[in-house]
Design a protein around this motif. Structure first.
Motif, mmCIF file in Angstrom:
data_model
loop_
_atom_site.group_PDB
_atom_site.id
_atom_site.type_symbol
_atom_site.label_atom_id
_atom_site.label_comp_id
_atom_site.label_asym_id
_atom_site.label_seq_id
_atom_site.Cartn_x
_atom_site.Cartn_y
_atom_site.Cartn_z
ATOM 1 N N LYS A 1 0.852 -1.182 0.000
ATOM 2 C CA LYS A 1 0.000 0.000 0.000
ATOM 3 C C LYS A 1 0.885 1.228 0.000
ATOM 4 O O LYS A 1 1.776 1.358 0.859
ATOM 5 N N SER A 2 0.647 2.133 -0.933
ATOM 6 C CA SER A 2 1.475 3.338 -1.001
ATOM 7 C C SER A 2 1.051 4.383 0.015
ATOM 8 O O SER A 2 1.809 5.273 0.359
ATOM 9 N N ARG A 3 -0.191 4.275 0.505
ATOM 10 C CA ARG A 3 -0.661 5.220 1.518
ATOM 11 C C ARG A 3 -1.792 4.578 2.307
ATOM 12 O O ARG A 3 -2.420 3.620 1.855
ATOM 13 N N VAL A 4 -2.047 5.123 3.478
ATOM 14 C CA VAL A 4 -3.152 4.643 4.303
ATOM 15 C C VAL A 4 -4.434 5.292 3.804
ATOM 16 O O VAL A 4 -4.554 6.512 3.785
ATOM 17 N N ASP A 5 -5.402 4.468 3.373
ATOM 18 C CA ASP A 5 -6.631 5.024 2.810
ATOM 19 C C ASP A 5 -7.881 4.646 3.589
ATOM 20 O O ASP A 5 -9.001 4.928 3.166
ATOM 21 N N GLY A 6 -7.687 4.002 4.725
ATOM 22 C CA GLY A 6 -8.838 3.664 5.557
ATOM 23 C C GLY A 6 -9.507 2.352 5.192
ATOM 24 O O GLY A 6 -10.388 1.871 5.897
ATOM 25 N N ASN A 7 -9.139 1.741 4.068
ATOM 26 C CA ASN A 7 -9.738 0.473 3.658
ATOM 27 C C ASN A 7 -8.993 -0.702 4.268
ATOM 28 O O ASN A 7 -7.774 -0.700 4.372
ATOM 29 N N ASP A 8 -9.740 -1.710 4.671
ATOM 30 C CA ASP A 8 -9.164 -2.948 5.185
ATOM 31 C C ASP A 8 -9.104 -3.951 4.043
ATOM 32 O O ASP A 8 -10.111 -4.532 3.654
ATOM 33 N N ASP A 9 -7.926 -4.117 3.474
ATOM 34 C CA ASP A 9 -7.798 -4.983 2.303
ATOM 35 C C ASP A 9 -8.227 -6.413 2.610
ATOM 36 O O ASP A 9 -7.939 -6.949 3.680
ATOM 37 N N LYS A 10 -8.894 -7.021 1.646
ATOM 38 C CA LYS A 10 -9.194 -8.437 1.690
ATOM 39 C C LYS A 10 -8.523 -9.091 0.497
ATOM 40 O O LYS A 10 -8.982 -8.966 -0.632
ATOM 41 N N VAL A 11 -7.396 -9.757 0.771
ATOM 42 C CA VAL A 11 -6.643 -10.408 -0.286
ATOM 43 C C VAL A 11 -6.918 -11.896 -0.212
ATOM 44 O O VAL A 11 -6.728 -12.526 0.834
ATOM 45 N N HIS A 12 -7.386 -12.466 -1.322
ATOM 46 C CA HIS A 12 -7.701 -13.892 -1.376
ATOM 47 C C HIS A 12 -6.619 -14.605 -2.177
ATOM 48 O O HIS A 12 -6.364 -14.280 -3.329
ATOM 49 N N ILE A 13 -5.983 -15.575 -1.562
ATOM 50 C CA ILE A 13 -4.992 -16.381 -2.272
ATOM 51 C C ILE A 13 -5.326 -17.846 -2.062
ATOM 52 O O ILE A 13 -5.837 -18.247 -1.012
ATOM 53 N N PRO A 14 -5.062 -18.693 -3.042
ATOM 54 C CA PRO A 14 -5.377 -20.124 -2.922
ATOM 55 C C PRO A 14 -4.407 -20.836 -1.990
ATOM 56 O O PRO A 14 -3.270 -20.399 -1.788
ATOM 57 N N ASN A 15 -4.869 -21.927 -1.414
ATOM 58 C CA ASN A 15 -4.034 -22.689 -0.476
ATOM 59 C C ASN A 15 -2.796 -23.261 -1.144
ATOM 60 O O ASN A 15 -1.740 -23.381 -0.524
ATOM 61 N N GLU A 16 -2.914 -23.617 -2.407
ATOM 62 C CA GLU A 16 -1.811 -24.278 -3.096
ATOM 63 C C GLU A 16 -1.088 -23.345 -4.073
ATOM 64 O O GLU A 16 -0.509 -23.804 -5.051
ATOM 65 N N MET A 17 -1.139 -22.066 -3.802
ATOM 66 C CA MET A 17 -0.412 -21.126 -4.660
ATOM 67 C C MET A 17 1.081 -21.429 -4.604
ATOM 68 O O MET A 17 1.638 -21.732 -3.547
ATOM 69 N N GLU A 18 1.713 -21.324 -5.754
ATOM 70 C CA GLU A 18 3.134 -21.655 -5.835
ATOM 71 C C GLU A 18 3.925 -20.452 -6.341
ATOM 72 O O GLU A 18 3.641 -19.912 -7.404
ATOM 73 N N PHE A 19 4.901 -20.005 -5.521
ATOM 74 C CA PHE A 19 5.773 -18.912 -5.949
ATOM 75 C C PHE A 19 6.850 -19.456 -6.885
ATOM 76 O O PHE A 19 7.301 -20.603 -6.722
ATOM 77 N N PRO A 20 7.292 -18.668 -7.848
ATOM 78 C CA PRO A 20 8.372 -19.108 -8.738
ATOM 79 C C PRO A 20 9.661 -19.373 -7.963
ATOM 80 O O PRO A 20 9.969 -18.700 -6.985
ATOM 81 N N ARG A 21 10.416 -20.342 -8.416
ATOM 82 C CA ARG A 21 11.678 -20.687 -7.748
ATOM 83 C C ARG A 21 12.736 -19.604 -7.918
ATOM 84 O O ARG A 21 13.710 -19.554 -7.166
ATOM 85 N N SER A 22 12.563 -18.731 -8.929
ATOM 86 C CA SER A 22 13.599 -17.742 -9.240
ATOM 87 C C SER A 22 13.508 -16.473 -8.400
ATOM 88 O O SER A 22 14.315 -15.556 -8.567
ATOM 89 N N LEU A 23 12.539 -16.374 -7.473
ATOM 90 C CA LEU A 23 12.339 -15.140 -6.706
ATOM 91 C C LEU A 23 13.588 -14.742 -5.923
ATOM 92 O O LEU A 23 14.182 -15.546 -5.213
#
Length: 473
Positions: A50-72
């Motif tokens: 978040k670049s600034r505080v805007d008063g919103n409570d983010d709801k981020v949905h990610i899957p249980n089996e999400m896979e990050f790339p090995r190259s990170l």
């Protein structure tokens, strides 16, 4: 407003992407597909923030089996929503892991190949209960754990972190066990740690030591000589047994709010700032304060004995610092004096002098001033010429205090004038305190090392002039 990662790589991703920077400001809900990073074999930098505080409570949905790339190489995800990282998480090439304010309770299980990891930032992850085995993090330099309120101890694998320099653990209120490391920054403020390892003496690189607000800590071991910053504020110390005088690089010592502290040991000459406000039991200062150029703040230290007051007032004869301590009358050595905020004194052949003001915050102030400052200006032919702008303490007191400062920078050309006297006017920069008296001590070679008999609260009548007949510029 709902949002997703941009459509061209949200579903299947693309091998052309090497970095993603996603600002969630203004977005209430974010949905990330389980295939979002599937084909991003070259993704090295992932930043969700978040670049600034805007008063919103983010709801981020990610899957249980999400896979990050090995190259990170860099993973920066503010307020990461899951209790742990994905089971298929490959940090082999990861250099920086930044998960501030996350919902993490743990990172991963077992031992991961994290030899490239240099920085791990979990600041504000209040649910974090444990750290993983970090025995392979042999290049880790920075570990930030501040405000991880559920963390109780650090793992034994810390013994392998030979390159760790910065360890932040402030406000880890349940932390009781700390590691023995050779680090540069050591911050256990607002924790429940009861003992500092005796091995701290051997931490030759340690420069920053902060135990602010730790009421469980009663004693300190001998500290390494490279310490430059030492904060013991708001602790229960009754005395400081470690040899401060031997800390030849110590520049700042913070003791404010140490309400049980009764004695201050001898201090090193390297000291530049001593903040001892609200040390309400402090009576004794060991020996003289041979601290050239130091700024000393003893606001609300009302139990200081005569010897301690003498040491505080006299130390400014040696340098260019300042002092603040309780007092309602000018000490006797300030022979040129006036009631009010304007002072005229004779010009003479001297190199420098020091000023003493009797000041007090306005009683009607509803809010405390965080930075009360004194303006010193020279009065000449109806004009005011700026000379000094100095912080003066007393930000939390409504009783009279002495503010003393030393200077030889009052316009090098004034001593060439024909006039036999000079006038200075002192004011509160932000109009938050009054000045009741002001005085000058002219310093000569004989002044240094001389002793005086009265310090601060003795009524003196000689050489006092009022400014009733002066123009108020």
């Amino acid at each position: 407003m709902r949002g997703t990662l941009p459509s061209y790589y949200n579903k299947w991703g693309t091998g052309d992407v090497s970095g993603i920077s996603f600002d969630t400001t203004g977005i209430i809900e974010v949905c990330i597909s389980d295939r979002a990073f599937k084909r991003m074999r070259n993704l090295r930098f992932l930043r969700i923030y978040k670049s600034r505080v805007d008063g919103n409570d983010d709801k981020v949905h990610i899957p249980n089996e999400m896979e990050f790339p090995r190259s990170l190489r860099l993973l920066h995800w503010e307020a990461y929503p899951s209790k742990s990282l994905p089971s298929r998480f490959y940090p082999e090439y990861l250099v920086e892991l930044d998960m501030k304010y996350s919902k993490l309770e743990k990172l991963w299980d077992g031992i991961q190949p994290i030899a490239n990891l240099k920085k791990m930032d979990l600041h504000g992850s209040v649910d974090l209960k444990e750290l993983p085995d970090l025995s392979k993090a042999t290049n880790l330099e920075t570990l930030e754990l501040s405000i991880c309120k559920s963390l109780v101890e650090l793992p034994p694998s810390f013994s392998n972190l030979h390159k760790l320099k910065n360890l932040g653990m402030s406000y880890c209120i349940n932390l009781e066990v700390i590691p023995t490391k050779n680090i540069k920054i050591f911050d256990i403020s607002e924790t429940s740690v009861k003992d500092v390892p005796t091995s701290v003496t051997l931490w030759s690189q340690l420069e920053f030591f902060n135990v602010h607000g730790n009421e469980q800590l009663k004693t300190l071991p001998q500290l390494p000589l490279n310490i430059t910053f030492l904060c013991l504020s708001n602790t229960a110390f009754e005395s400081i047994s470690c040899c401060l005088k031997g800390l030849r690089k110590l520049a700042e010592l913070r003791l404010y709010g140490c309400r049980k502290l009764t004695l201050l040991p001898e201090l090193p000459r390297s000291l530049r700032y001593l903040l001892a406000q609200d040390c309400e039991s402090l009576e004794t200062i060991f020996c003289s304060l041979d601290t050239e150029n130091a700024h000393l703040d003893f606001t609300n230290c009302f139990k200081l004995d005569q010897q301690a007051r003498r040491a505080i007032i006299e130390q400014q004869s040696f340098g260019y610092g300042s002092s603040c301590l309780p007092g309602s009358k000018l000490p006797t050595e300030f022979e040129h004096r006036a009631i009010g905020n304007k002072l005229t004194f004779p010009l003479s052949a001297f190199s420098s002098f020091k000023i003493c003001l009797v000041i007090c915050l306005h009683q009607q102030n509803e809010e405390w001033c965080d930075d009360p400052r004194v303006l010193c200006r020279r009065v000449r032919k109806g004009y005011l010429y700026p000379v000094e702008d100095l912080a003066c303490g007393i930000s939390r007191s409504q009783t009279k205090h002495l503010f003393i400062f030393h200077s030889d920078s009052f316009d090098e050309y004034i001593w060439l004038e024909v006039s036999k006297e000079i006038t200075f006017k002192f004011n509160s920069k932000y109009q938050d305190f009054d000045i009741f008296e002001c005085g000058v001590q002219i310093l000569t070679d004989r002044t240094y090392g001389s002793n005086t008999e009265a310090y601060g609260d003795e009524e003196i009548d000689n050489n006092i002039t009022t400014d009733d007949d002066e123009d108020d510029y």
